[in-house]
Design a protein around this motif. Structure first.
Motif, short mmCIF file in Angstrom:
data_model
loop_
_atom_site.label_atom_id
_atom_site.label_comp_id
_atom_site.label_asym_id
_atom_site.label_seq_id
_atom_site.Cartn_x
_atom_site.Cartn_y
_atom_site.Cartn_z
N TYR A 403 53.02 42.51 51.53
CA TYR A 403 53.91 43.20 52.61
C TYR A 403 53.88 41.92 53.84
CZ TYR A 403 56.16 45.58 56.50
OH TYR A 403 56.71 45.89 57.58
N GLU A 404 52.41 41.77 54.13
CA GLU A 404 52.18 40.81 55.26
C GLU A 404 52.65 39.38 55.04
OE1 GLU A 404 48.03 41.82 55.70
OE2 GLU A 404 48.45 43.73 56.71
N THR A 405 52.48 38.99 53.77
CA THR A 405 52.54 37.46 53.53
C THR A 405 53.85 37.19 52.72
OG1 THR A 405 51.41 37.68 51.48
CG2 THR A 405 49.97 36.92 53.44
N GLY A 406 54.56 38.03 52.37
CA GLY A 406 55.79 37.75 51.57
C GLY A 406 55.45 37.02 50.33
N THR A 407 54.33 36.95 49.80
CA THR A 407 53.97 36.30 48.54
C THR A 407 53.88 37.37 47.20
OG1 THR A 407 51.52 36.51 49.04
CG2 THR A 407 52.81 34.39 49.19
N THR A 408 53.64 36.79 46.07
CA THR A 408 53.65 37.69 44.94
C THR A 408 52.22 38.48 44.72
OG1 THR A 408 53.22 35.84 43.52
CG2 THR A 408 55.60 36.34 43.74
N ALA A 409 52.26 39.59 43.83
CA ALA A 409 51.09 40.24 43.47
C ALA A 409 50.12 39.04 42.67
CB ALA A 409 51.20 41.20 42.59
N GLU A 410 50.91 38.37 41.77
CA GLU A 410 50.12 37.58 40.87
C GLU A 410 49.51 36.46 41.88
OE1 GLU A 410 53.00 38.26 40.05
OE2 GLU A 410 53.25 38.79 37.89
N ALA A 411 50.03 35.79 42.75
CA ALA A 411 49.42 34.67 43.65
C ALA A 411 48.35 35.17 44.47
CB ALA A 411 50.49 34.42 44.71
N ILE A 412 48.37 36.66 44.93
CA ILE A 412 47.23 36.86 45.76
C ILE A 412 45.95 37.34 44.81
CG2 ILE A 412 46.64 39.08 47.14
CD1 ILE A 412 49.58 39.16 48.05
N VAL A 413 46.49 37.94 43.72
CA VAL A 413 45.19 38.29 42.62
C VAL A 413 44.36 37.01 42.23
CG1 VAL A 413 44.57 39.11 40.65
CG2 VAL A 413 46.16 40.35 41.85
N ALA A 414 45.40 35.83 41.86
CA ALA A 414 44.70 34.66 41.60
C ALA A 414 43.86 34.14 42.82
CB ALA A 414 45.74 33.61 41.01
N ALA A 415 44.49 34.01 43.86
CA ALA A 415 43.99 33.30 44.96
C ALA A 415 42.49 33.92 45.24
CB ALA A 415 44.90 33.35 46.11
N GLU A 416 42.55 35.31 45.44
CA GLU A 416 41.17 36.07 46.07
C GLU A 416 40.43 36.71 44.84
OE1 GLU A 416 42.01 38.48 49.03
OE2 GLU A 416 43.89 37.59 49.73
N ASP A 417 40.86 36.14 43.45
CA ASP A 417 39.93 36.54 42.27
C ASP A 417 39.85 38.05 42.39
OD1 ASP A 417 38.46 35.84 40.32
OD2 ASP A 417 36.49 35.58 41.26
N LEU A 418 40.94 38.64 42.24
CA LEU A 418 40.77 40.32 42.41
C LEU A 418 40.89 40.87 40.94
CD1 LEU A 418 43.08 40.73 45.35
CD2 LEU A 418 40.53 40.72 45.30
N ALA A 419 40.93 40.12 40.01
CA ALA A 419 41.22 40.57 38.80
C ALA A 419 40.19 41.75 38.20
CB ALA A 419 41.27 39.62 37.57
N GLN A 420 40.29 42.60 37.67
CA GLN A 420 39.65 43.96 37.26
C GLN A 420 38.15 43.30 36.62
OE1 GLN A 420 40.98 47.92 37.04
NE2 GLN A 420 41.11 47.48 34.78
N ILE A 421 37.12 43.91 37.02
CA ILE A 421 35.94 43.79 35.99
C ILE A 421 36.08 44.60 34.76
CG2 ILE A 421 33.36 43.37 36.07
CD1 ILE A 421 33.74 43.16 39.10
N SER A 422 36.18 44.27 33.63
CA SER A 422 35.92 44.93 32.41
C SER A 422 34.77 44.40 31.61
CB SER A 422 37.31 44.87 31.66
OG SER A 422 38.26 45.46 32.46
N ASP A 423 34.03 43.64 32.21
CA ASP A 423 32.85 42.79 31.41
C ASP A 423 31.73 43.99 31.43
OD1 ASP A 423 31.27 41.03 29.96
OD2 ASP A 423 30.36 40.93 32.39
N GLU A 424 31.33 44.29 30.11
CA GLU A 424 30.24 45.40 30.20
C GLU A 424 28.94 45.03 30.79
OE1 GLU A 424 29.46 47.79 27.02
OE2 GLU A 424 31.61 48.11 26.61
N THR A 425 28.50 43.86 30.78
CA THR A 425 27.39 43.27 31.14
C THR A 425 27.34 43.43 32.84
OG1 THR A 425 27.35 41.66 29.40
CG2 THR A 425 25.54 41.58 30.48
N ALA A 426 28.37 43.08 33.12
CA ALA A 426 28.15 42.76 34.72
C ALA A 426 28.24 44.13 35.09
CB ALA A 426 29.55 41.97 34.91
N LEU A 427 29.27 45.13 34.66
CA LEU A 427 29.26 46.48 35.05
C LEU A 427 28.06 47.35 34.84
CD1 LEU A 427 32.92 47.79 34.19
CD2 LEU A 427 32.02 46.99 36.23
N LEU A 428 27.18 47.12 33.94
CA LEU A 428 26.04 47.69 33.62
C LEU A 428 24.88 47.23 34.75
CD1 LEU A 428 24.94 47.86 29.64
CD2 LEU A 428 25.24 49.74 31.60
#
Ligand SMILES: [Zn+2]
Length: 487
Positions: A403-428
């Motif tokens: 809303y603030e920047t007018g960019t797409t969700a994909e661009a924001i997720v990629a730029a800020e490395d926001l992808a969900q953590i599904s790696d078991e080792t890291a989560l454990l």
């Protein structure tokens, strides 16, 4: 008789400004809100002698549209009448209205409310011209003189008169809101109540519960917001109930709502219809509408809010409450349908709109048409959540940034490395840190007080900036808490 054995009986007279370019009987512009006084006047609407009114075709069409939308029968021939009264803002000394043969009669609105179906009858809908406006303040000599502004004089109105079918102040305000939604959706009215485009008078009386007859009513004039209508009616119901309770009588009169003082004030004793000495307007022919023209206007009506709401419940399996909010505005319901189709997930689309989208509109005062996150972009964001790329809580932050920047969700997720953590080792690793840091809740959980589980999940989400896959956190955390127990 105890006071709570009385019930209110309420009917509304709603004045709808028809969204035409020009006035009802002359070519002056109809809209003049915010302009100086007397900029949109001519000999016709200033009431000079020797002029003739000519009926605005567009106003008639919009009046028919509105009357059809509230289920009325349209008369193929209606007549204009003069309503005579003396008032400084009425230059002709009469208002051109409709009396004996109004444009439309006999409609109703039916809708569910509080689990029951409510049917509010419409007695009639008739065309009339607005009066001017007396200005009692704002001029150097306002203490000694009153000025008059004729900009509103001759503006086209449709007056919709309901049966006295409403039974509480809240119900009356709700009805007025529903009516407004319909009038706006069909393009008859701009819905702008602050500017006076839509206002209503309310007739209210009380009677013992179970009685069929009507008590003496008072009329509340010129209420231009849902809140004022509700507050004024509630005040009046309480006032009348108290009067009757002390053995006094309600006087038939017109009262004004004083919003600042929070009460109604007597304005004048009520005129009866015969005081207006109605007679047919000699300067205008009957208003004749062919059956084909009425049918043509009827066919051009869009899907109305109530029908649309029912369709949303059926087609998208939405709760009735949610469907009701989505269909309150035409633009919002279209935004929803576009998002739902693109995301292939109506429930998520609805949740996002009822949550984040409406929140942003409320915070910023923006209109849905101006929201930078268009349906395609919101659908992309929903897809990222559905695919598990980002978690729901991260998605809310992403939405705010979109809303603030007018960019797409994909661009924001990629730029800020926001992808969900599904790696078991890291989560454990994160989970074990949280368990080590919170020995008390852990011990409580293991002692059977499983309520602390939610707290621990929250701590893991916090530690991972909301990026942990919540389902996986649940599974792993449970395993860690229960697996270690016997050791
Ligand atoms: Zn004019």
């Amino acid at each position: 008789m105890p006071l709570n054995d009385y019930e209110p009986v309420i009917g509304l007279e709603v004045h709808v400004q028809l969204a035409t370019k020009s006035k009802l009987f002359c070519s002056c512009p109809a809209k003049s809100f915010g302009l100086g006084p007397n900029v949109h006047i001519c000999p016709v609407c200033a009431g000079l002698p020797g002029v003739l009114p000519v009926t605005n075709r567009k106003a008639v069409e919009l009046g028919v549209r509105a009357a059809l939308a509230v289920g009325c029968q349209i008369r193929e021939s209606s007549t204009f009448a003069r309503k005579n009264y003396f008032y400084p803002d009425l230059p002709k000394g009469y208002q051109i209205s409709q009396y004996e043969r109004p444009l439309a009669t006999g409609g109703h609105l039916e809708y569910p409310m509080g689990g029951v179906s409510r049917r509010i009858g419409i007695i009639r809908a008739h065309l009339e011209e607005d009066a001017g406006k007396s200005l009692h303040e704002g001029f150097p000599d306002s203490t000694s003189r009153t000025c008059v502004d004729f900009n509103r004089s001759g503006v086209p109105l449709l007056e919709i008169v309901t049966q006295p079918d409403l039974r509480s102040a809240a119900e009356a305000a709700d009805f007025f809101e529903r009516l407004r939604a319909i009038l706006v959706a069909i393009g008859v009215n701009d819905g702008n109540m602050e500017e006076g485009s839509l206002r209503c008078d309310a007739n209210v009386s009380i009677r013992p519960v179970g009685e069929e007859g009507l008590g003496t009513k008072t009329e509340l004039k010129n209420l231009n917001s849902f809140r004022f209508l509700e507050r004024a009616l509630q005040y009046e119901i309480d006032r009348q109930t108290a009067l009757v309770g002390t053995g006094e009588r309600v006087v038939h009169e017109t009262r004004l709502w004083d919003a600042a003082a929070g009460r109604t004030l007597a304005m004048r004793s009520k005129e009866e219809a015969h005081d207006y000495r109605y007679f047919p307007e000699p300067d205008l022919p009957p208003l004749d509408l062919s059956e084909e023209r009425i049918a043509h206007i009827g066919r051009s009506l869009p899907e109305l809010p109530e029908a649309r709401k029912r369709r949303f419940v059926m087609q998208y399996e939405l709760p009735e409450y949610d469907a009701g909010i989505l269909t309150q505005s035409f633009a919002l319901s279209e935004y929803f349908e576009a998002t739902a189709a693109l995301a292939r997930n109506p429930r998520s689309a609805s949740n996002w709109i009822l949550g984040e989208v409406l929140r942003i509109l409320k915070d910023t005062g923006a209109d849905i048409a101006d929201v930078r996150v268009d349906p395609a972009r919101l659908a992309d964001l929903i897809a990222l959540v559905d695919r598990g790329t980002i978690s729901g809580s991260v998605a809310k932050d992403v939405f705010q940034k979109m809303y603030e920047t007018g960019t797409t969700a994909e661009a924001i997720v990629a730029a800020e490395d926001l992808a969900q953590i599904s790696d078991e080792t890291a989560l454990l690793a994160a989970i074990r840190d949280v368990l080590a840091a919170n020995p008390v809740p852990v011990a409580q959980y293991r002692a059977g007080r499983t309520k602390t589980f939610g707290f621990l999940v929250g701590q893991v989400m916090k530690a991972t900036r909301g990026q942990a896959n919540p389902g996986l956190v649940n599974d792993l955390l449970k395993r860690e808490l229960e697996g270690r127990q016997g050791r």
